[in-house]
Scaffold this motif. Structure first.
Motif, mmCIF file in Angstrom:
data_model
loop_
_atom_site.group_PDB
_atom_site.id
_atom_site.type_symbol
_atom_site.label_atom_id
_atom_site.label_comp_id
_atom_site.label_asym_id
_atom_site.label_seq_id
_atom_site.Cartn_x
_atom_site.Cartn_y
_atom_site.Cartn_z
ATOM 1 N N THR A 112 -18.575 0.806 -114.397
ATOM 2 C CA THR A 112 -18.595 1.489 -115.691
ATOM 3 C C THR A 112 -18.717 2.987 -115.457
ATOM 4 O O THR A 112 -19.572 3.432 -114.679
ATOM 5 C CB THR A 112 -19.781 1.014 -116.552
ATOM 6 N N VAL A 113 -17.850 3.756 -116.112
ATOM 7 C CA VAL A 113 -17.862 5.212 -115.973
ATOM 8 C C VAL A 113 -18.302 5.829 -117.293
ATOM 9 O O VAL A 113 -17.748 5.504 -118.356
ATOM 10 C CB VAL A 113 -16.478 5.760 -115.557
ATOM 11 N N LEU A 114 -19.290 6.703 -117.225
ATOM 12 C CA LEU A 114 -19.817 7.399 -118.400
ATOM 13 C C LEU A 114 -19.536 8.887 -118.312
ATOM 14 O O LEU A 114 -19.504 9.463 -117.226
ATOM 15 C CB LEU A 114 -21.338 7.179 -118.507
ATOM 16 N N VAL A 167 -22.960 10.740 -110.480
ATOM 17 C CA VAL A 167 -24.142 10.110 -109.902
ATOM 18 C C VAL A 167 -24.078 8.618 -110.203
ATOM 19 O O VAL A 167 -23.624 8.211 -111.277
ATOM 20 C CB VAL A 167 -25.442 10.730 -110.454
ATOM 21 N N VAL A 168 -24.475 7.809 -109.229
ATOM 22 C CA VAL A 168 -24.563 6.366 -109.442
ATOM 23 C C VAL A 168 -25.921 6.069 -110.076
ATOM 24 O O VAL A 168 -26.959 6.276 -109.450
ATOM 25 C CB VAL A 168 -24.410 5.586 -108.124
ATOM 26 N N THR A 169 -25.917 5.630 -111.327
ATOM 27 C CA THR A 169 -27.174 5.387 -112.035
ATOM 28 C C THR A 169 -27.653 3.951 -111.919
ATOM 29 O O THR A 169 -28.824 3.665 -112.168
ATOM 30 C CB THR A 169 -27.041 5.746 -113.522
ATOM 31 N N GLN A 170 -26.744 3.041 -111.549
ATOM 32 C CA GLN A 170 -27.134 1.640 -111.404
ATOM 33 C C GLN A 170 -26.172 0.940 -110.460
ATOM 34 O O GLN A 170 -24.972 1.210 -110.467
ATOM 35 C CB GLN A 170 -27.133 0.921 -112.749
ATOM 36 N N ALA A 171 -26.713 0.044 -109.613
ATOM 37 C CA ALA A 171 -25.877 -0.750 -108.719
ATOM 38 C C ALA A 171 -26.625 -2.033 -108.405
ATOM 39 O O ALA A 171 -27.732 -1.997 -107.854
ATOM 40 C CB ALA A 171 -25.560 0.009 -107.440
ATOM 41 N N VAL A 198 -21.724 -1.664 -111.067
ATOM 42 C CA VAL A 198 -22.018 -0.262 -110.725
ATOM 43 C C VAL A 198 -21.775 0.599 -111.952
ATOM 44 O O VAL A 198 -20.758 0.436 -112.636
ATOM 45 C CB VAL A 198 -21.132 0.231 -109.553
ATOM 46 N N THR A 199 -22.697 1.503 -112.227
ATOM 47 C CA THR A 199 -22.524 2.469 -113.319
ATOM 48 C C THR A 199 -22.502 3.874 -112.733
ATOM 49 O O THR A 199 -23.380 4.248 -111.947
ATOM 50 C CB THR A 199 -23.653 2.361 -114.355
#
Length: 202
Positions: free
Chosen positions: A17-19, A162-166, A184-185
């Motif tokens: 997911t890309v924010l 930045v990777v905020t969740q994996a 992955v977010t």
């Protein structure tokens, strides 16, 4: 170097997911996703080219060998002194995205403990394209961030997100589970703006 046992491939369902910087869903973002560490993972043609949909995600499923490692798992320096090693399952995912006018390959490894917790025990690695076109130009990590001098002569902080969740999880608790999920977010940074040299005209 830790010897990685060869195990049978599993079916890995991947969702990235890309924010946007404001955490809204980023649609229409091109990226390339590379799973695992095959010999050609730093090749400019490795992986699968995808574009985020209306929900800000890309998805793919493919067979991947998850490494089985004995790792020292600790949350801080003091705990690391007494922590024992435990078995984790691990996968590497690489993402190629453009930032500051160039494309960069960022690679993270995600470990899953037998207790069920997903961890990132190793720092992300960032690579630029070398003269042969491969992503082998290692961007150094200094004081917790990656910086690279661009052809313009300006320094850029990388990789642009930045990777905020994996998280890495099996589809079921079965010991021989052949299906896993990787989620992955990624949150994008604001667009890179080169600093105007002192004395330059506006």
């Amino acid at each position: 170097m830790t010897q990685i046992p060869i195990t049978r491939p599993v079916s890995l369902d991947v969702q990235i997911t890309v924010l946007h910087p404001d955490k809204s869903l980023a649609t229409g973002v091109p990226l390339r996703v590379i799973l695992g560490t095959a010999a050609d993972w730093q090749s400019p043609s490795a992986g699968e080219e995808l574009v985020t949909g209306d929900d800000g995600t890309v998805q793919l499923t493919q067979p991947v060998v998850l490494a089985s490692l004995r790792r020292q798992v600790a949350t801080n320096f003091i705990a690391r002194l007494t922590a024992s090693r435990e078995t984790t399952r691990q996968v590497q995912v690489g993402v190629v995205m453009e930032y500051a006018g160039r494309s960069w390959l960022s690679a993270i490894t995600v470990d899953r403990r037998l207790s069920g917790a997903s961890l990132r025990l190793d720092p992300m690695r960032v690579y630029g394209r070398a003269s042969d076109g491969r992503y082998t130009d290692d961007v150094p990590l200094n004081d917790g961030s990656w910086h690279k001098r661009l052809p313009s002569g300006k320094m850029a902080s990388l990789p642009g997100f930045v990777v905020t969740q994996a998280t890495l999880d099996p589809e079921s608790p079965a010991a021989d589970n052949a299906a896993w999920r990787l989620r992955v977010t990624i949150q994008q940074w604001e667009p890179h703006v080169a600093a105007t040299p002192v004395g330059a005209l506006p």
